[in-house]
Structures are given as C-alpha cells and as structure tokens.
Design a protein around this motif. Structure first.
Motif, mmCIF file in Angstrom:
data_model
loop_
_atom_site.group_PDB
_atom_site.id
_atom_site.type_symbol
_atom_site.label_atom_id
_atom_site.label_comp_id
_atom_site.label_asym_id
_atom_site.label_seq_id
_atom_site.Cartn_x
_atom_site.Cartn_y
_atom_site.Cartn_z
ATOM 1 N N VAL A 1 0.844 -1.198 0.000
ATOM 2 C CA VAL A 1 0.000 0.000 0.000
ATOM 3 C C VAL A 1 0.878 1.247 0.000
ATOM 4 N N LEU A 2 1.917 1.226 0.813
ATOM 5 C CA LEU A 2 2.850 2.351 0.874
ATOM 6 C C LEU A 2 3.579 2.524 -0.451
ATOM 7 N N HIS A 3 4.036 1.431 -1.041
ATOM 8 C CA HIS A 3 4.743 1.509 -2.326
ATOM 9 C C HIS A 3 3.896 2.216 -3.384
ATOM 10 N N ASN A 4 2.649 1.791 -3.520
ATOM 11 C CA ASN A 4 1.774 2.365 -4.537
ATOM 12 C C ASN A 4 1.523 3.845 -4.283
ATOM 13 N N TYR A 5 1.380 4.203 -3.018
ATOM 14 C CA TYR A 5 1.145 5.597 -2.662
ATOM 15 C C TYR A 5 2.349 6.463 -3.019
ATOM 16 N N LEU A 6 3.544 6.005 -2.696
ATOM 17 C CA LEU A 6 4.746 6.787 -2.977
ATOM 18 C C LEU A 6 4.957 6.951 -4.481
ATOM 19 N N ARG A 7 4.661 5.916 -5.239
ATOM 20 C CA ARG A 7 4.784 6.037 -6.699
ATOM 21 C C ARG A 7 3.835 7.104 -7.234
ATOM 22 N N GLU A 8 2.615 7.163 -6.681
ATOM 23 C CA GLU A 8 1.651 8.186 -7.086
ATOM 24 C C GLU A 8 2.172 9.590 -6.793
ATOM 25 N N LYS A 9 2.997 9.702 -5.764
ATOM 26 C CA LYS A 9 3.555 11.002 -5.390
ATOM 27 C C LYS A 9 4.815 11.342 -6.181
ATOM 28 N N GLY A 10 5.184 10.484 -7.126
ATOM 29 C CA GLY A 10 6.333 10.780 -7.975
ATOM 30 C C GLY A 10 7.660 10.276 -7.466
ATOM 31 N N ILE A 11 7.636 9.331 -6.534
ATOM 32 C CA ILE A 11 8.874 8.774 -5.981
ATOM 33 C C ILE A 11 9.136 7.420 -6.639
ATOM 34 N N GLY A 12 10.305 7.270 -7.250
ATOM 35 C CA GLY A 12 10.671 6.010 -7.877
ATOM 36 C C GLY A 12 11.183 5.022 -6.844
ATOM 37 N N LEU A 13 10.886 3.752 -7.063
ATOM 38 C CA LEU A 13 11.309 2.708 -6.118
ATOM 39 C C LEU A 13 12.074 1.615 -6.853
ATOM 40 N N TYR A 14 13.226 1.262 -6.304
ATOM 41 C CA TYR A 14 13.992 0.101 -6.762
ATOM 42 C C TYR A 14 14.170 -0.797 -5.550
ATOM 43 N N LEU A 15 13.412 -1.901 -5.514
ATOM 44 C CA LEU A 15 13.413 -2.810 -4.378
ATOM 45 C C LEU A 15 14.226 -4.048 -4.708
ATOM 46 N N ASN A 16 14.758 -4.684 -3.661
ATOM 47 C CA ASN A 16 15.671 -5.819 -3.864
ATOM 48 C C ASN A 16 16.853 -5.417 -4.742
ATOM 49 N N GLU A 17 17.319 -4.210 -4.546
ATOM 50 C CA GLU A 17 18.411 -3.669 -5.359
ATOM 51 C C GLU A 17 19.498 -3.096 -4.458
ATOM 52 N N LYS A 18 20.709 -3.077 -4.979
ATOM 53 C CA LYS A 18 21.833 -2.491 -4.251
ATOM 54 C C LYS A 18 22.621 -1.567 -5.168
ATOM 55 N N VAL A 19 23.091 -0.469 -4.586
ATOM 56 C CA VAL A 19 23.971 0.447 -5.318
ATOM 57 C C VAL A 19 25.381 -0.135 -5.298
ATOM 58 N N THR A 20 25.991 -0.218 -6.463
ATOM 59 C CA THR A 20 27.364 -0.734 -6.539
ATOM 60 C C THR A 20 28.384 0.353 -6.816
ATOM 61 N N ALA A 21 27.933 1.499 -7.349
ATOM 62 C CA ALA A 21 28.886 2.585 -7.618
ATOM 63 C C ALA A 21 28.147 3.904 -7.842
ATOM 64 N N PHE A 22 28.778 4.974 -7.385
ATOM 65 C CA PHE A 22 28.301 6.319 -7.677
ATOM 66 C C PHE A 22 29.205 6.912 -8.752
#
Length: 554
Positions: free
Chosen positions: A190-211
């Motif tokens: 429910v939270l995920h869907n709400y945040l997407r509606e607010k324009g926030i992108g989500l990458y779940l089960n993901e890790k940053v490997t480099a900036f």
C-alpha cells in the motif's frame, strides 16, 4: 556527587534535567563532541523540506541549561577514552575530566557503506543541522533535479518527501524486498503504490554498486541519473568508547545494562541507541532506536542516581511515519519476526473509518492485527490518513499490559461522531480476531490465491458484490453471486470444494459467510482485506515485475 554525561541528545539531556529536579547538590556536566546541542534529530527532514525553521528544532541552549538547571554543557568536547580505574574521561585536546558517576549517551551514527564513489562531494547523510544545511545549499547551488536515496527506512522515506517538496525527482533504492522493515510485505505494498503516485521512484531488492559522475549504478546493471544522493541505510550504535573501556556488550552487539541501566561497571550507566534492551514479545535482546525509549531509560538513571528505586522493563517496538498526508505505523512484531522466533500466530486485516462517515473528513484506515493462539496481541500495523496514531497507541498500551484481543474487543474509547464510530474499528478488528480464534470464521489471504495454478475442481471463488461492481473488475476465475441472492441460490454453492468469498473490504463476504455457516456449510473462507488489499498487492507486484522485465531485457 559529580555526574558526567557523554552526549547532548535526548538521553543525555533527559538524564541531566531529571537528576537536577531530584538533586540540587549534584554537579552535572554534559560533554558533547559536536557544536550542536539539544537538536531534534527526528525533525531534520522537515527542516530540509522547509516545513520547520532551524531554531524550532533546538530544544534548549547551553545558556538555558546553565541558568535554569545549573547544568554545565561543553560543546566541541569529544571524549576519546574512559579511564575506569581512576574514574576520568579523556577529552581530545582538553585533558581529563573526573567523575563519580558516568552516563554514556553517545547515540548512534550513520555509517557510509563501502561503495565506489561514496565519498564524493554530492553524497550526503542526514545526521545533524550541519549536514542538512549542506544538502540545501548543494541543491540550490547546482539547481539539482534528480536525487537518489539509498535506504528505504523512515529517514529514506522522509527524505524522499522532502525532495519532492523541494522540486526534485527522488528515487529510493532499497536492498530488502519492501520499504520500512517494521511493516510486512502486504502492508508495505500500500505504501509503495502511494509513494509512486507522489512521484517517488522505487527500486526494491536492489543495491547500489557505484556512484558515477552522473549515474548511480545498481547491481542489476541499471543506471539511474542523479545530481546528488543521500545515504539512509540505517544507523549503528556508537560503541567506540565502551569497547575501549572494556565494558560488557550484549548478545545483539549493544551495550549490556541491568534494569537500573547500569553497565558492567557499577559507576557507569548508559541509555539510548547504544544499549541493548529485551523485547517483550520475543524475549530476545536487541538494539532499539527510539527517542521515547531513550527518555524513559534516562529517567531511570536519574532516579537511581538520586537514590530512588527505579527499573527499566522490557520494550515493544513501535514505529510511526508520516509521508505526505499518509500515516504508516507498526507496533510489536511483524510476521517475519514471529516466524524467525518460532512464535505461532494468526492474523486479520480490517478496513474501518477514522470517525463516523457522515461527518466531514472521515478517512479509511487499514489495520493488520497479529495475535497468538490464546489471543495474546503480538503486533499490529496500520495505514491511513487520519486516526492511525490513536488506534496504534491503544493497541500498544494493551500490549504493554500483556492484553489479549478479548480485552481489546471490550475496550472503551471516547465516542462522538467527529472522533470515532459507534463501535470503533479496533473493537471490530478484535471481534474478527475472536471469531477466527473460535473457529467461527475461516480466512484466506491474498498471497494464498495462486491464479496461475488455480484448480476449479478444488476451489470456487465467489464475488458477493453487486453485479455492476463485478463487471467493473473482479479476480480471475471468480463467479458472481451477490450477497442478497445467496439465500435463494444455496444449491449452486458446493459443499465438497473450498469456497472463497470476497467483496471490496470484507463486510459483505463476512455476512455471506455467516449465512452459509448457519445453513450447514463448513467449507467457507473469507478473503482477508477483500479486493482493496488484494489489488494493492497485485498492483505493486505487477509494477515490480515490469521493472524486472526491463532490467532483464536491457
């Protein structure tokens, strides 16, 4: 008696001020390593977004502490060692300070993960006022547009909201399967869907490997454009001093203390993020980052130092987060926690109104209740735009008193149409839990409906909503038999199959199940949360699946 307190946060200040109210003669000294004092860390993201002013986050000044409480506060005094034998602390560049009693309230710190490029000038943390000022100035200085937040806990979610309000496009990268660890996956959807509606992108089960210079690289090879990033991967207790002083650590890695918050050294106490507490639900030791808990522990220390009888008991995890106009809260254990600890449990989902629907402003609340085989309340989660905190505080109070769902069912709440309903949704949820425990009702959950392997020879899905609602959209394989028509169509309902009834939120399916049970059917199941929750979970799953497909086909 000279009491030295290391740390000028909630635990340190609360210990000092309470002790002064109990003992006018004690010499009290607070040593704070930074140049900031009495800052509400929980409010930093609201300062970032511009919702609050800087000065509103500062609880007291050094001068006020001296003039009102006769407590000395020294800023930029970093303690580098605790010398237990001679009862002194070493202060960098300033020599030693003696103590009769020492209180460790050093809190926690944000540890930057070991990621290529993480020390770049455009990678920040939200740690204090200074770090927030840096972010604000950086965003304004380069006219930033894209932001990446590493970590989907409360700080990550709050920071994402702040960035939206600042005109940025934020993306949250979370290594776990869902945001906010104190939630279960079904509620997090429910939270995920709400945040997407607010324009926030989500990458779940993901890790940053480099900036990189212009992109953030993920483990899936996905590249996300960014102008700045914020590390919000959680905090760790600042135990450097305690390790050097050879104070005993607990099983969870926090500082071990007794019920009086005394460490393995009788003259050294500790409170806040650095200490280990005992979870009331699981019975296990753990670390808990919670300002309210820290203040309670501080009060115990002050009472003990003043010669009073005081003790700190077991704790219950509690979390609440405001994201835009949505409130998300959790108390006690999650399903994952209960499973990890081998604790048997049952669950129900319940939709209700914050107050009478005919009064303006009534909002929907989704509540999930977890309870044991004997009715003991083990945990709860809730999401809604109004009234969530009230219900969760009530549940938390009953949990603290080791209450059961039967107690919650009989709980009295203040009633008037602008504040509640004739029977508050808490009472309705508790009654539903009692029905499940007694065997009167049987529930099935959204994750149990496997459409790909659905066997119509074993299961029948019945949509008990009006036909118009059925035509607007329904669960595949379902037939439509409105609840009003069931009495006259009992012959179409089989006795030999599992029968699953569903409606939007559970009300109609519950009434239909009662009717059928009273007519001799013992194979009736109700879809917990109805299609509203089912569709939230399905939508979240589909969006994540589409994202995965894009990654695979890159």
């Amino acid at each position: 008696m000279k009491v030295v307190i290391i740390g000028g946060g909630a635990a340190g200040i609360s210990t000092a001020t309470r002790l002064r109210r109990l003992n006018e003669n004690a010499e009290i000294l607070i040593l704070e390593k930074s140049g900031e004092f009495a800052v509400s860390g929980c409010g930093l993201t609201y300062y970032l977004s511009g919702e609050v002013r800087r000065e509103e986050l500062i609880g007291a000044s050094v001068e006020e502490m001296r003039e009102l409480y006769n407590i000395e506060v020294r800023l930029n005094n970093e303690v580098t060692a605790i010398n237990r034998r001679d009862k002194t602390v070493s202060i960098e560049g300033r020599g030693n300070e003696t103590y009769d009693k020492l209180v460790i309230a050093t809190g926690a710190y944000q540890l930057r993960p070991d990621i290529d490029g993480v020390l770049a000038d455009n990678i920040f943390t939200v740690r204090n006022l200074e770090t927030v000022e840096r972010i604000k100035n950086y965003v304004k200085g380069i006219d930033a547009k894209n932001a990446v937040i590493v970590g989907g806990g409360m700080i990550g979610i709050d920071t994402a909201e702040a960035f939206v309000k600042m005109g940025l496009k934020p993306v949250i990268v979370e290594s776990e399967g869902h945001l906010m660890r104190p939630l279960d996956g079904d509620m997090a959807a429910v939270l995920h869907n709400y945040l997407r509606e607010k324009g926030i992108g989500l990458y779940l089960n993901e890790k940053v490997t480099a900036f990189g210079d212009h992109d953030v690289l993920l483990a899936s090879r996905t590249k996300i454009p960014y102008d700045l990033a914020v590390i919000a991967t959680g905090i760790k207790p600042d135990l450097k001093l305690t390790v050097l002083a050879e104070l005993e650590l607990g099983k969870s890695g926090g500082l071990k203390v007794d019920k009086q918050m005394r460490t393995s050294d009788d003259d050294i106490f500790a409170a806040g993020d650095v200490v280990e507490v005992t979870n009331l639900i699981t019975g296990r030791e753990e670390r808990l980052s919670n300002a309210e808990t820290a203040v309670k522990q501080a009060r115990v220390i002050a009472e003990v130092l003043a010669g009073k009888d005081a003790a700190f008991g077991k704790t219950i995890n509690s979390t609440i987060c405001k994201s835009f106009d949505l409130t998300i809260a959790s108390v006690g254990a999650t399903e994952e926690t209960l499973q990890e600890n081998g604790i048997s449990y049952k669950k129900i989902h319940r939709y209700g109104k914050s107050h009478a629907a005919y009064c303006p402003g009534a909002e929907t609340i989704l509540l999930k209740l977890l309870f044991g085989d004997k009715g003991q309340i083990l945990g709860a989660q809730a999401i809604g735009k109004d009234g969530v905190d009230k219900r969760m505080d009530i549940i938390l109070a009953y949990m603290t008193l080791k209450g059961k769902v039967s107690d919650l069912s009989n709980a009295n709440t203040c009633y008037a149409p602008p504040f509640s309903t004739g029977r508050d949704m808490l009472g309705e949820a508790a009654a539903a839990a009692e029905n499940l425990l007694s065997g009167q009702d049987k529930l099935i959950y959204p994750e149990d409906i496997d459409l790909e392997n659905f066997n119509e020879e074993e299961t029948i899905l019945i949509d008990v909503r009006p036909h118009k609602k059925f035509l607007e959209g329904h669960i595949p394989h379902a037939i439509n038999l409105p609840s009003e028509a069931i009495r006259n169509n009992l012959e179409v309902i089989p006795h030999e199959k599992r029968v699953i009834l569903y409606c939007n939120r559970g009300r109609r399916s519950y009434l239909s199940a009662r009717l059928l049970n009273n007519r001799g059917f013992d194979n009736i199941f109700i879809l917990s949360g109805g299609t509203d929750l089912y569709n939230e979970i399905l939508e979240d799953k589909q969006i994540r699946s589409e994202s995965y497909e894009r990654i695979v086909n890159m």
